[in-house]
Each structure stands twice: as C-alpha cells, then as structure tokens.
Motif scaffolding. Structure first.
Motif, PDB file in Angstrom:
ATOM      1  N   PHE A  22     -32.774 -72.776   4.388  1.00 27.74           N
ATOM      2  CA  PHE A  22     -32.144 -73.422   3.232  1.00 27.74           C
ATOM      3  C   PHE A  22     -31.633 -72.394   2.233  1.00 27.74           C
ATOM      4  O   PHE A  22     -30.597 -72.573   1.634  1.00 27.74           O
ATOM      5  CB  PHE A  22     -33.124 -74.382   2.538  1.00 27.74           C
ATOM      6  CG  PHE A  22     -33.312 -75.668   3.286  1.00 27.74           C
ATOM      7  CD1 PHE A  22     -32.238 -76.495   3.572  1.00 27.74           C
ATOM      8  CD2 PHE A  22     -34.565 -76.046   3.722  1.00 27.74           C
ATOM      9  CE1 PHE A  22     -32.411 -77.670   4.271  1.00 27.74           C
ATOM     10  CE2 PHE A  22     -34.742 -77.228   4.415  1.00 27.74           C
ATOM     11  CZ  PHE A  22     -33.660 -78.040   4.693  1.00 27.74           C
ATOM     12  N   ALA A  23     -32.331 -71.304   2.061  1.00 25.34           N
ATOM     13  CA  ALA A  23     -31.914 -70.287   1.101  1.00 25.34           C
ATOM     14  C   ALA A  23     -30.597 -69.631   1.512  1.00 25.34           C
ATOM     15  O   ALA A  23     -29.813 -69.229   0.670  1.00 25.34           O
ATOM     16  CB  ALA A  23     -33.002 -69.236   0.957  1.00 25.34           C
ATOM     17  N   ALA A  24     -30.338 -69.531   2.802  1.00 23.36           N
ATOM     18  CA  ALA A  24     -29.126 -68.874   3.282  1.00 23.36           C
ATOM     19  C   ALA A  24     -27.878 -69.642   2.874  1.00 23.36           C
ATOM     20  O   ALA A  24     -26.844 -69.053   2.619  1.00 23.36           O
ATOM     21  CB  ALA A  24     -29.187 -68.732   4.795  1.00 23.36           C
ATOM     22  N   GLY A  25     -27.955 -70.954   2.820  1.00 23.32           N
ATOM     23  CA  GLY A  25     -26.783 -71.756   2.522  1.00 23.32           C
ATOM     24  C   GLY A  25     -26.898 -72.505   1.212  1.00 23.32           C
ATOM     25  O   GLY A  25     -26.639 -73.698   1.160  1.00 23.32           O
ATOM     26  N   LYS A  26     -27.282 -71.835   0.158  1.00 24.17           N
ATOM     27  CA  LYS A  26     -27.472 -72.467  -1.138  1.00 24.17           C
ATOM     28  C   LYS A  26     -26.152 -73.044  -1.644  1.00 24.17           C
ATOM     29  O   LYS A  26     -25.125 -72.383  -1.624  1.00 24.17           O
ATOM     30  CB  LYS A  26     -28.009 -71.447  -2.140  1.00 24.17           C
ATOM     31  CG  LYS A  26     -28.329 -72.050  -3.485  1.00 24.17           C
ATOM     32  CD  LYS A  26     -28.932 -71.019  -4.407  1.00 24.17           C
ATOM     33  CE  LYS A  26     -29.217 -71.646  -5.755  1.00 24.17           C
ATOM     34  NZ  LYS A  26     -29.674 -70.662  -6.721  1.00 24.17           N
ATOM     35  N   VAL A  27     -26.188 -74.278  -2.089  1.00 26.49           N
ATOM     36  CA  VAL A  27     -24.996 -74.962  -2.595  1.00 26.49           C
ATOM     37  C   VAL A  27     -24.987 -74.854  -4.113  1.00 26.49           C
ATOM     38  O   VAL A  27     -25.848 -75.393  -4.786  1.00 26.49           O
ATOM     39  CB  VAL A  27     -24.987 -76.439  -2.151  1.00 26.49           C
ATOM     40  CG1 VAL A  27     -23.781 -77.158  -2.701  1.00 26.49           C
ATOM     41  CG2 VAL A  27     -25.023 -76.535  -0.637  1.00 26.49           C
ATOM     42  N   GLU A  28     -24.009 -74.126  -4.634  1.00 30.21           N
ATOM     43  CA  GLU A  28     -23.881 -73.899  -6.068  1.00 30.21           C
ATOM     44  C   GLU A  28     -22.407 -74.018  -6.428  1.00 30.21           C
ATOM     45  O   GLU A  28     -21.552 -73.384  -5.812  1.00 30.21           O
ATOM     46  CB  GLU A  28     -24.398 -72.498  -6.392  1.00 30.21           C
ATOM     47  CG  GLU A  28     -24.379 -72.158  -7.855  1.00 30.21           C
ATOM     48  CD  GLU A  28     -24.930 -70.753  -8.078  1.00 30.21           C
ATOM     49  OE1 GLU A  28     -24.236 -69.969  -8.730  1.00 30.21           O
ATOM     50  OE2 GLU A  28     -26.034 -70.473  -7.590  1.00 30.21           O
ATOM     51  N   LEU A  29     -22.093 -74.838  -7.419  1.00 32.11           N
ATOM     52  CA  LEU A  29     -20.698 -75.101  -7.776  1.00 32.11           C
ATOM     53  C   LEU A  29     -20.215 -74.086  -8.814  1.00 32.11           C
ATOM     54  O   LEU A  29     -20.126 -74.370  -9.996  1.00 32.11           O
ATOM     55  CB  LEU A  29     -20.541 -76.533  -8.298  1.00 32.11           C
ATOM     56  CG  LEU A  29     -19.122 -77.070  -8.343  1.00 32.11           C
ATOM     57  CD1 LEU A  29     -18.474 -77.011  -6.980  1.00 32.11           C
ATOM     58  CD2 LEU A  29     -19.118 -78.490  -8.848  1.00 32.11           C
ATOM     59  N   SER A  30     -19.893 -72.885  -8.348  1.00 32.16           N
ATOM     60  CA  SER A  30     -19.370 -71.838  -9.224  1.00 32.16           C
ATOM     61  C   SER A  30     -17.855 -71.742  -9.025  1.00 32.16           C
ATOM     62  O   SER A  30     -17.309 -72.276  -8.060  1.00 32.16           O
ATOM     63  CB  SER A  30     -20.017 -70.502  -8.879  1.00 32.16           C
ATOM     64  OG  SER A  30     -19.631 -70.089  -7.578  1.00 32.16           O
ATOM     65  N   ASP A  31     -17.192 -71.042  -9.937  1.00 34.27           N
ATOM     66  CA  ASP A  31     -15.745 -70.848  -9.800  1.00 34.27           C
ATOM     67  C   ASP A  31     -15.419 -70.086  -8.519  1.00 34.27           C
ATOM     68  O   ASP A  31     -14.436 -70.391  -7.845  1.00 34.27           O
ATOM     69  CB  ASP A  31     -15.183 -70.099 -11.015  1.00 34.27           C
ATOM     70  CG  ASP A  31     -15.159 -70.966 -12.270  1.00 34.27           C
ATOM     71  OD1 ASP A  31     -15.178 -72.210 -12.143  1.00 34.27           O
ATOM     72  OD2 ASP A  31     -15.117 -70.402 -13.380  1.00 34.27           O
ATOM     73  N   ALA A  32     -16.244 -69.113  -8.167  1.00 38.71           N
ATOM     74  CA  ALA A  32     -16.013 -68.332  -6.942  1.00 38.71           C
ATOM     75  C   ALA A  32     -16.113 -69.213  -5.704  1.00 38.71           C
ATOM     76  O   ALA A  32     -15.301 -69.106  -4.779  1.00 38.71           O
ATOM     77  CB  ALA A  32     -17.008 -67.181  -6.861  1.00 38.71           C
ATOM     78  N   ASN A  33     -17.096 -70.125  -5.684  1.00 42.54           N
ATOM     79  CA  ASN A  33     -17.249 -71.022  -4.540  1.00 42.54           C
ATOM     80  C   ASN A  33     -16.106 -72.029  -4.474  1.00 42.54           C
ATOM     81  O   ASN A  33     -15.627 -72.358  -3.388  1.00 42.54           O
ATOM     82  CB  ASN A  33     -18.595 -71.729  -4.585  1.00 42.54           C
ATOM     83  CG  ASN A  33     -19.737 -70.799  -4.242  1.00 42.54           C
ATOM     84  OD1 ASN A  33     -19.533 -69.693  -3.754  1.00 42.54           O
ATOM     85  ND2 ASN A  33     -20.952 -71.231  -4.521  1.00 42.54           N
ATOM     86  N   LYS A  34     -15.670 -72.523  -5.625  1.00 42.02           N
ATOM     87  CA  LYS A  34     -14.517 -73.429  -5.642  1.00 42.02           C
ATOM     88  C   LYS A  34     -13.278 -72.732  -5.080  1.00 42.02           C
ATOM     89  O   LYS A  34     -12.514 -73.316  -4.311  1.00 42.02           O
ATOM     90  CB  LYS A  34     -14.230 -73.915  -7.067  1.00 42.02           C
ATOM     91  CG  LYS A  34     -15.204 -74.933  -7.594  1.00 42.02           C
ATOM     92  CD  LYS A  34     -14.792 -75.348  -9.003  1.00 42.02           C
ATOM     93  CE  LYS A  34     -15.737 -76.306  -9.634  1.00 42.02           C
ATOM     94  NZ  LYS A  34     -15.306 -76.706 -10.994  1.00 42.02           N
TER      95      LYS A  34
END
Length: 82
Positions: A20-32
């Motif tokens: 689960f730690a490998a694919g952490k879902v976080e809505l940051s500008d970089a991820n967007k």
C-alpha cells in the motif's frame, strides 16, 4: 504452532503494508500533471481530477464521449466508466 501462526501473521501484515505504501494516492499538483500527461498521450481531453474511494478519478472526453477514468496510486488505469 502458535509461534508459527504469529510469525506468519506479522509477515503478511508487513508485506501488505509495504504494497500500500508504494502506491500512495495523494492529490498534489505534480500528480494531477502526471495524470493529465498520461491521459492526454492516450487521446483524452482532461477536465477535473479528484480522489474517490482511494483512486484518482479524472473526468475526460475522448472521441466525443464523456468518461470517468479511475487510476491507482501507481497511475495504472483500473476502470473507465461512461
């Protein structure tokens, strides 16, 4: 017997936590930006991106069709809905 059961349980919990730690879902500008680039390369016009049920959800248009594209924490498409 009990030691083996406890050891196996602890090992399974450790392996699961690491996955689960490998694919952490976080809505940051970089991820967007990464999601937008990925989907644009696949022919989508990307609108809003948000989080839903532990996945990224991108509202897109492709070939005139409105779609909802769901991606996991490693940016793999897991589901597309009309």
């Amino acid at each position: 017997m009990l030691k083996t059961l406890i050891s196996t349980t602890l090992l399974a919990a450790t392996l699961t936590t690491g996955a689960f730690a490998a694919g952490k879902v976080e809505l940051s500008d970089a991820n967007k930006m990464k999601i937008t680039e990925l989907l644009t390369a696949d022919g989508h016009v990307v609108g809003k991106i948000k989080l839903e049920d532990g996945l990224y959800e991108a509202y897109t248009k492709k070939d005139g069709q409105k779609l909802e594209v769901f991606l996991d924490g490693d940016f793999n498409i897991v589901k597309i809905e009309d």
